[in-house]
Design a protein around this motif. Structure first.
Motif, short mmCIF file in Angstrom:
data_model
loop_
_atom_site.label_atom_id
_atom_site.label_comp_id
_atom_site.label_asym_id
_atom_site.label_seq_id
_atom_site.Cartn_x
_atom_site.Cartn_y
_atom_site.Cartn_z
N GLY A 1 0.83 -1.21 0.00
CA GLY A 1 0.00 0.00 0.00
C GLY A 1 0.85 1.24 0.00
N PRO A 2 0.20 2.39 -0.12
CA PRO A 2 0.94 3.65 -0.15
C PRO A 2 1.55 3.97 1.21
CG PRO A 2 -1.41 4.08 -0.09
CD PRO A 2 -1.24 2.59 -0.22
N LEU A 3 2.74 4.57 1.18
CA LEU A 3 3.48 4.85 2.42
C LEU A 3 4.11 6.24 2.41
CD1 LEU A 3 5.38 1.43 2.54
CD2 LEU A 3 3.38 2.08 3.91
N PHE A 4 3.51 7.18 1.72
CA PHE A 4 4.19 8.45 1.46
C PHE A 4 3.85 9.57 2.45
CE2 PHE A 4 4.28 6.06 -2.46
CZ PHE A 4 5.65 6.04 -2.66
N ASN A 5 3.00 9.30 3.41
CA ASN A 5 2.74 10.30 4.46
C ASN A 5 2.28 9.57 5.72
OD1 ASN A 5 -0.19 10.00 4.37
ND2 ASN A 5 -0.12 11.14 2.45
N ALA A 6 2.15 10.31 6.80
CA ALA A 6 1.81 9.69 8.09
C ALA A 6 0.45 8.99 8.05
CB ALA A 6 1.85 10.74 9.19
N ALA A 7 -0.52 9.57 7.38
CA ALA A 7 -1.86 8.97 7.33
C ALA A 7 -1.82 7.63 6.58
CB ALA A 7 -2.84 9.92 6.66
N GLU A 8 -1.07 7.58 5.47
CA GLU A 8 -0.97 6.33 4.71
C GLU A 8 -0.25 5.26 5.52
OE1 GLU A 8 -0.96 8.17 0.19
OE2 GLU A 8 0.95 7.70 1.14
N ARG A 9 0.83 5.64 6.21
CA ARG A 9 1.54 4.66 7.04
C ARG A 9 0.67 4.18 8.19
NH1 ARG A 9 5.54 8.25 5.51
NH2 ARG A 9 5.39 9.45 7.43
N SER A 10 -0.11 5.07 8.77
CA SER A 10 -1.02 4.69 9.85
C SER A 10 -2.08 3.70 9.35
CB SER A 10 -1.70 5.94 10.42
OG SER A 10 -2.62 5.59 11.41
N GLU A 11 -2.60 3.96 8.17
CA GLU A 11 -3.58 3.03 7.59
C GLU A 11 -2.96 1.66 7.36
OE1 GLU A 11 -7.02 3.36 4.35
OE2 GLU A 11 -5.02 3.79 3.53
N MET A 12 -1.73 1.63 6.86
CA MET A 12 -1.05 0.36 6.64
C MET A 12 -0.77 -0.34 7.98
SD MET A 12 -1.12 -0.06 3.46
CE MET A 12 -0.19 -1.59 3.48
N ASP A 13 -0.44 0.44 9.01
CA ASP A 13 -0.26 -0.13 10.35
C ASP A 13 -1.56 -0.80 10.82
OD1 ASP A 13 2.38 0.77 10.52
OD2 ASP A 13 1.84 2.61 11.60
N SER A 14 -2.70 -0.16 10.52
CA SER A 14 -4.00 -0.71 10.92
C SER A 14 -4.30 -2.02 10.20
CB SER A 14 -5.12 0.30 10.64
OG SER A 14 -4.96 1.44 11.43
#
Length: 194
Positions: A8-21
């Motif tokens: 998945g996308p990892l280019f900002n804090a929100a995207e990384r947080s979503e991937m963490d979820s």
């Protein structure tokens, strides 16, 4: 224990947080995960270290691009048993599309996830992407673990070949100048759900 590659996308804090979820939902169900920004190489941290060793800025970036591609491809194709591809966004992240394509072509179990209503084609995502997941898209985090288990249990041994055979039949009809009704009958018999 099943190991799942989380694409998945990892280019900002929100995207990384979503991937963490996504990883957390899978891990809570007893699966292990490879999450590139957590378990892979961090460009921003490694680049200065390579420069300290004498690499130019450009050389360091080039080395890391190759290393990230190599590590992530290895994890996806050799170390992980299944892939979850996060398609959230109006269009999917380019790297995610590549990872989903690699998984599909290699016969890896692939689960598409999208909890975002935005799309490119009037409510539908690109069929070249959703086709990789057999046109099934999971839209709730809680449903991901079961979807992964079902994808792992499903026979995928002839997925690419079946798709190519269907494509060949359709191409033959198109190239033969056949009637629209003949093409429609072929599509109906090839793709009608039982």
């Amino acid at each position: 224990m099943l190991r799942v590659y989380c694409a998945g996308p990892l280019f900002n804090a929100a995207e990384r947080s979503e991937m963490d979820s996504i990883a957390a939902a899978l891990e809570a169900a007893g699966l292990t995960t490879f999450l590139p920004h957590r378990d892979g190489l961090e460009f921003a941290k490694l680049k200065p270290e390579l420069e300290k060793l004498g690499a130019s800025v450009e050389e360091a970036a080039h080395m890391l691009e190759r290393a990230i591609f190599s590590l992530d491809t290895y994890q996806l194709l050799r170390r992980c048993d299944a892939v979850v591809a996060n398609l959230n966004g109006r269009v999917a992240d380019e790297g995610t599309v590549v990872e989903a394509s690699l998984a599909w072509h290699a016969g890896k179990p692939l689960v598409l996830f999208k909890a975002d209503a935005r799309s490119m084609l009037s409510g539908s995502d690109n069929p070249m992407l959703t086709g990789l997941g057999d046109f099934e898209v999971i839209d709730h985090l809680a449903a991901l673990p079961q979807a992964v288990l079902e994808a792992v249990a499903r026979d995928r041994s002839h997925g690419v070949e079946r798709t190519l055979e269907r494509g060949a039949r359709i191409a033959a009809l198109r190239e033969g100048g056949g009637e629209l009704s003949a093409l429609a009958k072929t599509l109906y018999s090839a793709f009608k759900k039982p």
